[in-house]
Design a protein around this motif. Structure first.
Motif, PDB file in Angstrom:
ATOM      1  N   SER A 151       0.843  -1.200   0.000  1.00 29.89           N
ATOM      2  CA  SER A 151       0.000   0.000   0.000  1.00 29.89           C
ATOM      3  C   SER A 151       0.879   1.251   0.000  1.00 29.89           C
ATOM      4  O   SER A 151       2.096   1.179   0.204  1.00 29.89           O
ATOM      5  CB  SER A 151      -0.893   0.013   1.238  1.00 29.89           C
ATOM      6  OG  SER A 151      -0.099   0.140   2.413  1.00 29.89           O
ATOM      7  N   LYS A 152       0.258   2.395  -0.205  1.00 32.54           N
ATOM      8  CA  LYS A 152       1.006   3.651  -0.228  1.00 32.54           C
ATOM      9  C   LYS A 152       1.691   3.894   1.108  1.00 32.54           C
ATOM     10  O   LYS A 152       2.848   4.317   1.158  1.00 32.54           O
ATOM     11  CB  LYS A 152       0.068   4.815  -0.557  1.00 32.54           C
ATOM     12  CG  LYS A 152       0.782   6.166  -0.586  1.00 32.54           C
ATOM     13  CD  LYS A 152      -0.172   7.290  -0.942  1.00 32.54           C
ATOM     14  CE  LYS A 152       0.562   8.638  -0.937  1.00 32.54           C
ATOM     15  NZ  LYS A 152      -0.329   9.762  -1.292  1.00 32.54           N
ATOM     16  N   ASN A 153       0.972   3.621   2.198  1.00 34.64           N
ATOM     17  CA  ASN A 153       1.541   3.825   3.526  1.00 34.64           C
ATOM     18  C   ASN A 153       2.742   2.904   3.750  1.00 34.64           C
ATOM     19  O   ASN A 153       3.800   3.322   4.254  1.00 34.64           O
ATOM     20  CB  ASN A 153       0.485   3.575   4.595  1.00 34.64           C
ATOM     21  CG  ASN A 153       1.001   3.866   5.999  1.00 34.64           C
ATOM     22  OD1 ASN A 153       1.544   4.933   6.264  1.00 34.64           O
ATOM     23  ND2 ASN A 153       0.828   2.896   6.895  1.00 34.64           N
ATOM     24  N   GLU A 154       2.607   1.624   3.355  1.00 30.17           N
ATOM     25  CA  GLU A 154       3.717   0.677   3.496  1.00 30.17           C
ATOM     26  C   GLU A 154       4.898   1.098   2.610  1.00 30.17           C
ATOM     27  O   GLU A 154       6.051   0.982   3.007  1.00 30.17           O
ATOM     28  CB  GLU A 154       3.241  -0.729   3.114  1.00 30.17           C
ATOM     29  CG  GLU A 154       2.250  -1.330   4.108  1.00 30.17           C
ATOM     30  CD  GLU A 154       1.697  -2.655   3.632  1.00 30.17           C
ATOM     31  OE1 GLU A 154       1.350  -3.502   4.486  1.00 30.17           O
ATOM     32  OE2 GLU A 154       1.591  -2.850   2.393  1.00 30.17           O
ATOM     33  N   TRP A 155       4.586   1.571   1.422  1.00 32.51           N
ATOM     34  CA  TRP A 155       5.618   2.021   0.490  1.00 32.51           C
ATOM     35  C   TRP A 155       6.452   3.137   1.118  1.00 32.51           C
ATOM     36  O   TRP A 155       7.685   3.114   1.061  1.00 32.51           O
ATOM     37  CB  TRP A 155       4.917   2.512  -0.784  1.00 32.51           C
ATOM     38  CG  TRP A 155       5.820   2.804  -1.948  1.00 32.51           C
ATOM     39  CD1 TRP A 155       6.219   1.935  -2.900  1.00 32.51           C
ATOM     40  CD2 TRP A 155       6.401   4.071  -2.287  1.00 32.51           C
ATOM     41  NE1 TRP A 155       7.018   2.560  -3.819  1.00 32.51           N
ATOM     42  CE2 TRP A 155       7.155   3.883  -3.466  1.00 32.51           C
ATOM     43  CE3 TRP A 155       6.366   5.344  -1.706  1.00 32.51           C
ATOM     44  CZ2 TRP A 155       7.850   4.914  -4.080  1.00 32.51           C
ATOM     45  CZ3 TRP A 155       7.074   6.373  -2.310  1.00 32.51           C
ATOM     46  CH2 TRP A 155       7.798   6.163  -3.492  1.00 32.51           C
ATOM     47  N   GLU A 156       5.789   4.083   1.751  1.00 31.82           N
ATOM     48  CA  GLU A 156       6.491   5.205   2.366  1.00 31.82           C
ATOM     49  C   GLU A 156       7.356   4.752   3.539  1.00 31.82           C
ATOM     50  O   GLU A 156       8.472   5.247   3.732  1.00 31.82           O
ATOM     51  CB  GLU A 156       5.476   6.245   2.833  1.00 31.82           C
ATOM     52  CG  GLU A 156       4.781   6.960   1.674  1.00 31.82           C
ATOM     53  CD  GLU A 156       3.698   7.912   2.147  1.00 31.82           C
ATOM     54  OE1 GLU A 156       3.338   7.838   3.347  1.00 31.82           O
ATOM     55  OE2 GLU A 156       3.207   8.716   1.325  1.00 31.82           O
ATOM     56  N   ILE A 157       6.852   3.788   4.313  1.00 33.37           N
ATOM     57  CA  ILE A 157       7.634   3.269   5.453  1.00 33.37           C
ATOM     58  C   ILE A 157       8.890   2.552   4.962  1.00 33.37           C
ATOM     59  O   ILE A 157       9.990   2.737   5.503  1.00 33.37           O
ATOM     60  CB  ILE A 157       6.769   2.323   6.305  1.00 33.37           C
ATOM     61  CG1 ILE A 157       5.631   3.103   6.983  1.00 33.37           C
ATOM     62  CG2 ILE A 157       7.620   1.600   7.342  1.00 33.37           C
ATOM     63  CD1 ILE A 157       4.635   2.226   7.710  1.00 33.37           C
ATOM     64  N   CYS A 179       2.061   6.829  -5.438  1.00 36.25           N
ATOM     65  CA  CYS A 179       2.746   7.031  -4.156  1.00 36.25           C
ATOM     66  C   CYS A 179       3.541   8.328  -4.081  1.00 36.25           C
ATOM     67  O   CYS A 179       3.808   8.825  -2.988  1.00 36.25           O
ATOM     68  CB  CYS A 179       3.685   5.850  -3.857  1.00 36.25           C
ATOM     69  SG  CYS A 179       2.810   4.262  -3.688  1.00 36.25           S
TER      70      CYS A 179
END
Length: 608
Positions: A151-157, A179
């Motif tokens: 997900s976008k949130n996981e990608w950023e992390i 993203c």
């Protein structure tokens, strides 16, 4: 694990295991060796795989030692990452990376010698990646591939946590579009956008690369899918090269990385000619073996550089010639007087006195001196060939082999006095040889040329050549071991049981004849052992580093160079009647290795 050990092991063991089991066995074994003290130097000694300086390039403010990298498909669990930087790779891809531990991993499988990868590829959790990257001393660039389903949130992390440890990221075009936000200028690592070769023509690359964080693109080799598994298409390399060429014609400044489609040096050269900046090896690396990066480097050097720079070699030639002449002189004495006047003076007995006591004593001394002479003649031939073909042509590996063996030989003189007797003729010989070697060493200081080769296929002659190379490597190693054993015996108990059976005398009886008789016998034996070590090192390093298609001089050197030692080693025993089978069995085994090596390597080394 060089190709000469990888391919026999693959046939005998690895093909019989599950792909994942064999993969982890290889990777963990190599990483364990690389982690040991001196392990990386051992890998370097066996393979000489470091990329030549000519291939170092700067892309996106990152220095790549070589354009050849390794795909994350080959090591999804990161079990071998510690060793790959020692195998000639200029960078390594890791991933696809996910935030949490994946619930299920579908392993690849083997079918008709083809690796089938699951469409649900094995994934690497972020925690494992950080643990590996922080615990290992990795000196080559790392490119992290982010899983396309995060997900976008996981990608950023993932990006945030890996930025300090990696040099670039590989993502999909969908991830770039969904993203990235207005803060993309704050991203400090370049992003490479991954496409299949079929997708490239459907994407507007011009719009994509307007993003300031885009460092280039990755083009994957064409694939075929069957029952949720995929494999590289038969014409993957050709289609991949066409795609790269089309992209480069439209966007010449765009950095293009290819993934897969390379199984041989010729295929890698085709992609480089098409314009690929970096190449990631995948399935082809498993088929061709760990030596593929080195072979690609040598093929590219032949095509792009051919750095032939003639060097002075006359002192090195004279060094080898001096040893050859010394061996011939020693052979003459072994066939005639056997012992010299200063030997008689030290022993306190003349040659005639010893013959009256036991004629087998002189015969035994003759057999050691003949063996030493034959070994010196072999060594002289090897040194001469290395000077004529290697030192002269600026081959760095030849310089290392030449001087490693020569220094070992000089050290060996101390073994010959380990039992209390100094042979003045030997000392004079080394004294004459020392200044010649000094000038030889000095003329070789500037030699730094990397090897190159025109051979670019994985043909049958290459495969047979690997087995021939293995025979000679075993031969060289066993000669070194045999030399160490003989030297150790020479400075300790001097005799083995078969020696005493031949002499029909015990050491005590020999000592009663003259207390100085055994030291004279021991010094010959120790000197013979040290000469064996030196020659064994030459054969070992010639075999490890010199095998390349059409290198006729390597075959000639091994064929001619080993003959005097074998002829002397066996002939002297027949000459004096010392034919005990158990004593000569090691020599017979070495001869078998020698003959097998010559036959198996002939098509690869001798045929143009």
């Amino acid at each position: 694990m060089p190709d000469w050990s990888y391919h026999p092991l693959k046939r005998l063991l690895l093909y019989k295991l599950r792909p994942k089991t064999s993969r982890e066995f290889i990777h963990k074994s190599m990483s364990t060796i690389a982690s040991l003290p001196g392990g990386r130097k051992l890998i370097g000694f066996l393979g000489h795989m470091q990329p030549p300086q000519e291939f170092q390039k700067e892309l996106n403010d990152t220095t790549f030692p070589s354009p050849i990298g390794l795909s994350g498909l080959i090591d999804p669990t990161l079990s071998g990452i510690n060793a790959f930087q020692e195998l000639g790779f200029g960078f390594v891809e890791i991933g696809p990376i996910v935030l949490n531990e994946p619930k299920a991993r579908i392993e690849p499988r083997m079918e008709n010698s083809t690796i089938l990868f699951s469409e649900h590829q094995e994934k690497v959790p972020l925690k494992l990646v950080i643990k590996k990257l922080t615990s290992l001393n990795i000196k080559i660039p790392i490119i992290a591939k982010i899983d396309e389903h995060v997900s976008k949130n996981e990608w950023e992390i993932i990006v945030q946590h890996l930025t300090p440890f990696v040099d670039a990221f590989i993502v999909t075009s969908e991830q770039i579009n969904s993203c990235l936000d207005k803060s993309e200028e704050s991203l400090v690592r370049p992003f490479f956008v991954s496409f299949s070769s079929d997708e490239v023509n459907k994407i507007e690359i011009g719009k994509l690369i307007k993003h300031t964080c885009i460092g280039g693109i990755v083009i994957n080799a064409p694939r075929r899918t069957e029952n949720s598994y995929w494999y590289e298409a038969a014409n993957a390399n050709e289609n991949l090269a066409k795609t790269v060429k089309q992209v480069k014609e439209k966007h010449p400044e765009l950095i293009v990385i290819t993934s897969g489609g390379v199984e041989s040096p010729d295929e890698a050269c085709g992609l480089v000619r098409a314009g690929a900046d970096l190449l990631m090896l995948s399935e082809g690396y498993v088929k061709a073996g760990p030596g593929l990066p080195k072979r690609i480097h040598e093929r590219l050097l032949y095509e792009e550089f051919q750095p032939i720079n003639k060097q002075n070699w006359y002192w090195s030639f004279l060094f080898g010639l001096s040893i050859l002449i010394g061996g011939i002189i020693a052979l003459y004495f072994a066939f005639t007087s056997i012992i010299l006047p200063y030997d008689e003076y030290f022993i306190g007995l003349t040659r005639a006195d010893i013959l009256q006591v036991n004629p087998l004593i002189l015969a035994f001394m003759s057999h050691d001196r003949m063996a030493l002479a034959g070994t010196m003649i072999s060594g002289g031939i090897l040194y001469i060939q290395l000077a004529r073909h290697g030192i002269k042509n600026n081959m760095h590996w030849v310089k290392v082999a030449f001087h490693s063996a020569a220094i070992t030989g000089f050290i060996g003189i101390f073994l010959s006095i380990g039992y209390g007797y100094f042979d003045w003729l030997h000392g004079l010989f080394w004294l004459i040889l020392l200044p010649i070697y000094f000038f030889s060493f000095r003329e070789g200081k500037s030699i730094a040329g990397p090897p190159f080769s025109s051979h670019g296929s994985n043909d049958r002659s290459w495969q047979y050549g690997l087995y021939g190379q293995l025979m000679f490597i075993i031969l060289g190693f066993l000669i070194v071991v045999g030399g160490i054993v003989i030297s150790t015996i020479g400075v300790s108990k001097v005799f083995v049981s078969t020696d005493l059976n031949f002499l029909c005398m015990s050491p005590q009886m020999l000592d009663q004849i003259s207390s100085n008789l055994i030291p004279v016998i021991a010094h010959d034996r120790a000197g013979f052992g040290s000469a064996l070590v030196s020659v064994g090192l030459l054969i070992l390093m010639l075999s490890l580093w010199g095998f390349r298609k059409g290198e006729r001089w390597i075959w000639n050197t091994l064929a001619i160079g080993a003959l005097p030692a074998f002829i002397a080693g066996i002939g002297t025993h027949l000459y004096i009647g010392y034919t005990t089978l158990i004593h000569l069995l090691p020599v017979y085994f070495l001869v078998i290795l020698y003959l097998l090596g010559l036959v198996l390597s002939y098509p690869f080394l001798k045929k143009k």
